[in-house]
Write an enzyme that holds these catalytic residues in place. Structure first.
Site, PDB file in Angstrom:
ATOM      1  N   ASN A   1      -2.689 -41.323 -22.729  1.00  0.00           N
ATOM      2  CA  ASN A   1      -1.984 -40.059 -22.918  1.00  0.00           C
ATOM      3  C   ASN A   1      -0.877 -39.987 -21.868  1.00  0.00           C
ATOM      4  O   ASN A   1      -1.151 -39.763 -20.696  1.00  0.00           O
ATOM      5  CB  ASN A   1      -2.978 -38.895 -22.753  1.00  0.00           C
ATOM      6  CG  ASN A   1      -2.300 -37.543 -22.853  1.00  0.00           C
ATOM      7  OD1 ASN A   1      -1.123 -37.451 -23.202  1.00  0.00           O
ATOM      8  ND2 ASN A   1      -3.045 -36.493 -22.543  1.00  0.00           N
TER       9      ASN A   1
ATOM     10  N   GLU B   1     -13.386 -34.760 -21.531  1.00  0.00           N
ATOM     11  CA  GLU B   1     -12.567 -34.786 -20.322  1.00  0.00           C
ATOM     12  C   GLU B   1     -12.942 -33.604 -19.433  1.00  0.00           C
ATOM     13  O   GLU B   1     -12.477 -32.475 -19.675  1.00  0.00           O
ATOM     14  CB  GLU B   1     -11.081 -34.703 -20.683  1.00  0.00           C
ATOM     15  CG  GLU B   1     -10.601 -35.826 -21.568  1.00  0.00           C
ATOM     16  CD  GLU B   1      -9.082 -36.030 -21.451  1.00  0.00           C
ATOM     17  OE1 GLU B   1      -8.682 -37.136 -21.092  1.00  0.00           O
ATOM     18  OE2 GLU B   1      -8.325 -35.071 -21.688  1.00  0.00           O
TER      19      GLU B   1
ATOM     20  N   GLU C   1      -5.099 -29.236 -20.971  1.00  0.00           N
ATOM     21  CA  GLU C   1      -3.824 -28.682 -20.494  1.00  0.00           C
ATOM     22  C   GLU C   1      -3.222 -27.762 -21.548  1.00  0.00           C
ATOM     23  O   GLU C   1      -2.566 -26.771 -21.229  1.00  0.00           O
ATOM     24  CB  GLU C   1      -2.871 -29.833 -20.123  1.00  0.00           C
ATOM     25  CG  GLU C   1      -3.298 -30.495 -18.817  1.00  0.00           C
ATOM     26  CD  GLU C   1      -2.982 -31.975 -18.721  1.00  0.00           C
ATOM     27  OE1 GLU C   1      -2.159 -32.482 -19.497  1.00  0.00           O
ATOM     28  OE2 GLU C   1      -3.588 -32.629 -17.846  1.00  0.00           O
TER      29      GLU C   1
ATOM     30  N   GLY D   1      -6.545 -35.896 -13.350  1.00  0.00           N
ATOM     31  CA  GLY D   1      -5.431 -35.985 -12.405  1.00  0.00           C
ATOM     32  C   GLY D   1      -5.825 -35.676 -10.968  1.00  0.00           C
ATOM     33  O   GLY D   1      -4.983 -35.498 -10.105  1.00  0.00           O
TER      34      GLY D   1
ATOM     35  N   HIS E   1      -6.332 -30.748 -25.940  1.00  0.00           N
ATOM     36  CA  HIS E   1      -6.354 -31.213 -24.545  1.00  0.00           C
ATOM     37  C   HIS E   1      -6.482 -29.996 -23.633  1.00  0.00           C
ATOM     38  O   HIS E   1      -5.924 -28.932 -23.906  1.00  0.00           O
ATOM     39  CB  HIS E   1      -5.074 -31.993 -24.223  1.00  0.00           C
ATOM     40  CG  HIS E   1      -5.184 -32.738 -22.932  1.00  0.00           C
ATOM     41  ND1 HIS E   1      -5.034 -32.108 -21.719  1.00  0.00           N
ATOM     42  CD2 HIS E   1      -5.484 -34.023 -22.658  1.00  0.00           C
ATOM     43  CE1 HIS E   1      -5.231 -33.001 -20.747  1.00  0.00           C
ATOM     44  NE2 HIS E   1      -5.511 -34.167 -21.297  1.00  0.00           N
TER      45      HIS E   1
ATOM     46  N   SER F   1      -9.301 -39.327 -14.529  1.00  0.00           N
ATOM     47  CA  SER F   1      -9.179 -40.279 -13.419  1.00  0.00           C
ATOM     48  C   SER F   1      -9.843 -41.619 -13.715  1.00  0.00           C
ATOM     49  O   SER F   1     -10.408 -42.255 -12.816  1.00  0.00           O
ATOM     50  CB  SER F   1      -9.723 -39.667 -12.123  1.00  0.00           C
ATOM     51  OG  SER F   1      -8.981 -38.513 -11.779  1.00  0.00           O
TER      52      SER F   1
ATOM     53  N   LYS G   1       1.325 -37.800 -21.533  1.00  0.00           N
ATOM     54  CA  LYS G   1       1.659 -36.409 -21.170  1.00  0.00           C
ATOM     55  C   LYS G   1       3.183 -36.241 -21.140  1.00  0.00           C
ATOM     56  O   LYS G   1       3.873 -36.884 -21.923  1.00  0.00           O
ATOM     57  CB  LYS G   1       0.988 -36.035 -19.851  1.00  0.00           C
ATOM     58  CG  LYS G   1      -0.521 -36.316 -19.880  1.00  0.00           C
ATOM     59  CD  LYS G   1      -1.293 -35.705 -18.753  1.00  0.00           C
ATOM     60  CE  LYS G   1      -2.763 -36.056 -18.898  1.00  0.00           C
ATOM     61  NZ  LYS G   1      -3.603 -35.438 -17.876  1.00  0.00           N
TER      62      LYS G   1
HETATM   63  P1  13P Z   1      -5.900 -38.720 -15.716  1.00  0.00           P
HETATM   64  O1  13P Z   1      -6.362 -40.075 -16.165  1.00  0.00           O
HETATM   65  O2  13P Z   1      -4.524 -38.732 -15.117  1.00  0.00           O
HETATM   66  O3  13P Z   1      -6.922 -38.027 -14.869  1.00  0.00           O
HETATM   67  O4  13P Z   1      -5.733 -37.834 -17.053  1.00  0.00           O
HETATM   68  C1  13P Z   1      -6.757 -37.810 -17.983  1.00  0.00           C
HETATM   69  C2  13P Z   1      -6.277 -37.081 -19.165  1.00  0.00           C
HETATM   70  O5  13P Z   1      -6.065 -35.884 -19.142  1.00  0.00           O
HETATM   71  C3  13P Z   1      -6.026 -37.857 -20.389  1.00  0.00           C
HETATM   72  O6  13P Z   1      -5.806 -37.032 -21.476  1.00  0.00           O
END
Ligand code: 13P
Length: 251
Positions: free
Chosen positions: A9, A168, A98, A174, A96, A214, A11
Site C-alpha cells: 500500500n 491491521e 486511515e 507506521g 483502511h 510495520s 498510500k
Molecule cells: P506500515 O507498514 O507503514 O506500518 O503500514 C501498514 C499499512 O497501513 C498498510 O496498509
C-alpha cells in the site's frame, strides 16, 4: 488451498515518475519470489493506468486504495469502480484505518463500496483492526469481530472468493511497533472462526487473511510462519522494491 499474498500500500507517496519506476522494479524482481505468493501494488489513483502498464506481463497485480460509494454521477472528486477497471486495476483496498479515521469511512459505507467493487469484478482487500485504546481495554477481539460482521456478513460465500481480509492493528501502522506473531495469530484465528460461523469451514479456510502494521523484511518470516497469517499488507517497506520483494521471499 488459500492464496498467499504480499500487497504494497503506497498510500499518498511517490509522484508518477517515481511510481512507475517502483512498479517496474517490483515487476522485474517479482520473478525472484515464490511462485505461490501473489504480489499486488496499491498505487495512488493518478498512477494506476501507468502502473498497470508498467507491470504488464509480470505476476504483479494492481490495486486502488479506495473507491467511491456510488456508481457514477455528481460526486465531485470521487473515483468509481468502473473507472478503476477501465485503467486495468484488478483490486481495491477498502476500509483502511486511515480512511476510517480521517475520512469518515463507516461500515455502512463500506458495504456499499464492497458491493460496487465486486459487481465491477474487482477483488477487495478489506481492512479491519483495533486502535490503541481498544487494545489496552482488551476489546480487540470484539472490535475486529464487529467490523467483520458489519461488513462481510452482508455478503455471500460466493462473494468471499473475491475478498481478502487484512488485519491491521492501528497502533502498529507506521509506528515501527509490530504486533507480535502471537498477537497477530490470535486475531487472525478469531477472524477465521467468525467467517467459519457465517460461511462455513471451507470458505473460512480458503479466505486469505493478511497482516499489516510495520511489517518488514526482518519480521515477515516469523509473522508469515503463523498458521492463519497468509501474507502481508505492507506500507512503508513497500516503497522500496528490494524490501517489498524480500518480504515476499520470507515464504
Ligand atoms: P506500515 O507498514 O507503514 O506500518 O503500514 C501498514 C499499512 O497501513 C498498510 O496498509
Amino acid at each position: 488451498m488459500r492464496k498467499k499474498i504480499v500487497a504494497g500500500n503506497w498510500k499518498m507517496n511517490t509522484n508518477l515518475q517515481e511510481g512507475i519506476e517502483l512498479a517496474k522494479a517490483v515487476a522485474a524482481k517479482s520473478v525472484e519470489t515464490p511462485e505461490n505468493v501473489g504480489l499486488i501494488v496499491a498505487a495512488p489513483f493518478t498512477h494506476l493506468c501507468a502502473v498497470a502498464e508498467a507491470v504488464k506481463g509480470s505476476k504483479v497485480e494492481v490495486s486502488a486504495q479506495n473507491c467511491a460509494d456510488h456508481e457514477k454521477g455528481a460526486y465531485t472528486g470521487e473515483v468509481s469502480v468502473g473507472m478503476l477497471t477501465s485503467v486495468g486495476c484488478q483490486w481495491t483496498i477498502l476500509g483502511h484505518s486511515e480512511r476510517r479515521q480521517y475520512y469518515g469511512e463507516t461500515d455502512e459505507k463500506l458495504v456499499e463500496k464492497v458491493k460496487l467493487a465486486l459487481g465491477a469484478g474487482l477483488g477487495v482487500i478489506l481492512c479491519v483492526g483495533e486502535n490503541l485504546d481498544e487494545r489496552e481495554a482488551g476489546k480487540h477481539f470484539e472490535v475486529v469481530t464487529s467490523q467483520i460482521e458489519n461488513v462481510l456478513f452482508q455478503f455471500t460465500a460466493e462473494d468471499m472468493a473475491k475478498i481478502v481480509v487484512a488485519y491491521e492493528p492501528v497502533w502498529a501502522i507506521g509506528t515501527g511497533k509490530t504486533a507480535t506473531a502471537e498477537q497477530a495469530e490470535e486475531i487472525h484465528a478469531c477472524i477465521r472462526k467468525v467467517l467459519a460461523g457465517k460461511f462455513g469451514e471451507t470458505v473460512a479456510e480458503d479466505t486469505t487473511i493478511l497482516y499489516g502494521g510495520s511489517c518488514k523484511p526482518s519480521n515477515a518470516k516469523e509473522l508469515f510462519a503463523q498458521k492463519d497469517i497468509d501474507g502481508g499488507l505492507i506500507g512503508g517497506a513497500a516503497l522500496k522494491a528490494d524490501d517489498f520483494i524480500a518480504i515476499a521471499q520470507s515464504y
